[in-house]
Scaffold this motif. Structure first.
Motif, PDB file in Angstrom:
ATOM      1  N   ALA A 238       2.004   6.818   7.728  1.00  0.00           N
ATOM      2  CA  ALA A 238       2.166   5.690   8.655  1.00  0.00           C
ATOM      3  C   ALA A 238       2.406   6.186  10.081  1.00  0.00           C
ATOM      4  O   ALA A 238       1.751   5.726  11.020  1.00  0.00           O
ATOM      5  CB  ALA A 238       3.288   4.773   8.196  1.00  0.00           C
ATOM      6  N   ALA A 239       3.320   7.123  10.250  1.00  0.00           N
ATOM      7  CA  ALA A 239       3.614   7.648  11.588  1.00  0.00           C
ATOM      8  C   ALA A 239       2.398   8.364  12.173  1.00  0.00           C
ATOM      9  O   ALA A 239       2.075   8.193  13.350  1.00  0.00           O
ATOM     10  CB  ALA A 239       4.810   8.588  11.537  1.00  0.00           C
TER      11      ALA A 239
ATOM     12  N   ALA B 184       0.844  -1.193   0.000  1.00  0.00           N
ATOM     13  CA  ALA B 184       0.000   0.000   0.000  1.00  0.00           C
ATOM     14  C   ALA B 184       0.880   1.244   0.000  1.00  0.00           C
ATOM     15  O   ALA B 184       1.933   1.260   0.637  1.00  0.00           O
ATOM     16  CB  ALA B 184      -0.919   0.000   1.212  1.00  0.00           C
ATOM     17  N   GLU B 185       0.447   2.255  -0.738  1.00  0.00           N
ATOM     18  CA  GLU B 185       1.171   3.516  -0.820  1.00  0.00           C
ATOM     19  C   GLU B 185       0.309   4.646  -0.272  1.00  0.00           C
ATOM     20  O   GLU B 185      -0.891   4.714  -0.570  1.00  0.00           O
ATOM     21  CB  GLU B 185       1.504   3.860  -2.280  1.00  0.00           C
ATOM     22  N   PHE B 186       0.944   5.533   0.484  1.00  0.00           N
ATOM     23  CA  PHE B 186       0.275   6.698   1.051  1.00  0.00           C
ATOM     24  C   PHE B 186       1.226   7.877   1.000  1.00  0.00           C
ATOM     25  O   PHE B 186       2.427   7.715   0.771  1.00  0.00           O
ATOM     26  CB  PHE B 186      -0.128   6.425   2.513  1.00  0.00           C
TER      27      PHE B 186
ATOM     28  N   GLY C   9       2.673   0.337  11.976  1.00  0.00           N
ATOM     29  CA  GLY C   9       3.994  -0.257  12.044  1.00  0.00           C
ATOM     30  C   GLY C   9       3.881  -1.763  11.978  1.00  0.00           C
ATOM     31  O   GLY C   9       2.777  -2.313  11.882  1.00  0.00           O
ATOM     32  N   PRO C  10       5.008  -2.461  12.038  1.00  0.00           N
ATOM     33  CA  PRO C  10       4.968  -3.921  12.005  1.00  0.00           C
ATOM     34  C   PRO C  10       4.007  -4.467  13.067  1.00  0.00           C
ATOM     35  O   PRO C  10       4.024  -4.023  14.212  1.00  0.00           O
ATOM     36  CB  PRO C  10       6.415  -4.324  12.292  1.00  0.00           C
ATOM     37  N   GLY C  11       3.154  -5.382  12.635  1.00  0.00           N
ATOM     38  CA  GLY C  11       2.165  -5.976  13.529  1.00  0.00           C
ATOM     39  C   GLY C  11       0.804  -5.313  13.473  1.00  0.00           C
ATOM     40  O   GLY C  11      -0.187  -5.891  13.917  1.00  0.00           O
TER      41      GLY C  11
END
Length: 123
Positions: A101-102, A94-96, A107-109
């Motif tokens: 993300a932050a 996925a791209e944003f 994050g992972p999980g």
């Protein structure tokens, strides 16, 4: 058709204008023609392990997901001109916009899911 991106743990909607890149043209062009990406926009590439940013004009946050929608890895602030950004374990990418993300605690999980965007009439 646009989709909503949900955090399946909290139920919170993270983005309301996500497109699935299922067809050849969507997969080829992606965000290439764009000079900006809005905070609630995204692209979801199913059955994909890697993307490129050749020809892009904006930086991206790239999220690699497994078959169950679990985030394997986030590559933040990927600049234009990268030949390949990938993860061999991924089932989707996925791209944003850079910083997405932050700002959303991805994050992972993390567990993410796409759902049809009923609020926008699905299209």
């Amino acid at each position: 058709m646009t989709w909503c991106l949900l955090d399946t743990v909290t139920g919170r909607m993270l983005a309301g204008r996500v497109r699935r890149a299922d067809g050849w043209l969507d997969r080829t062009l992606g965000f290439l023609p764009r000079a900006a990406i809005e905070p609630d926009e995204g692209l979801w590439f199913p059955r994909t392990r890697a993307i490129h940013t050749l020809g892009m004009r904006v930086a991206l946050d790239v999220v690699f997901l497994d078959r169950d929608g679990r985030v394997l890895r986030v590559e933040a602030n990927v600049r234009p001109g990268r030949w390949q950004v990938g993860d061999r374990r991924a089932d989707a990418v996925a791209e944003f916009a850079a910083g997405f993300a932050a700002a959303n605690g991805i994050g992972p999980g993390s567990a993410l899911e796409l759902r049809p965007n009923a609020a926008r009439g699905g299209g």
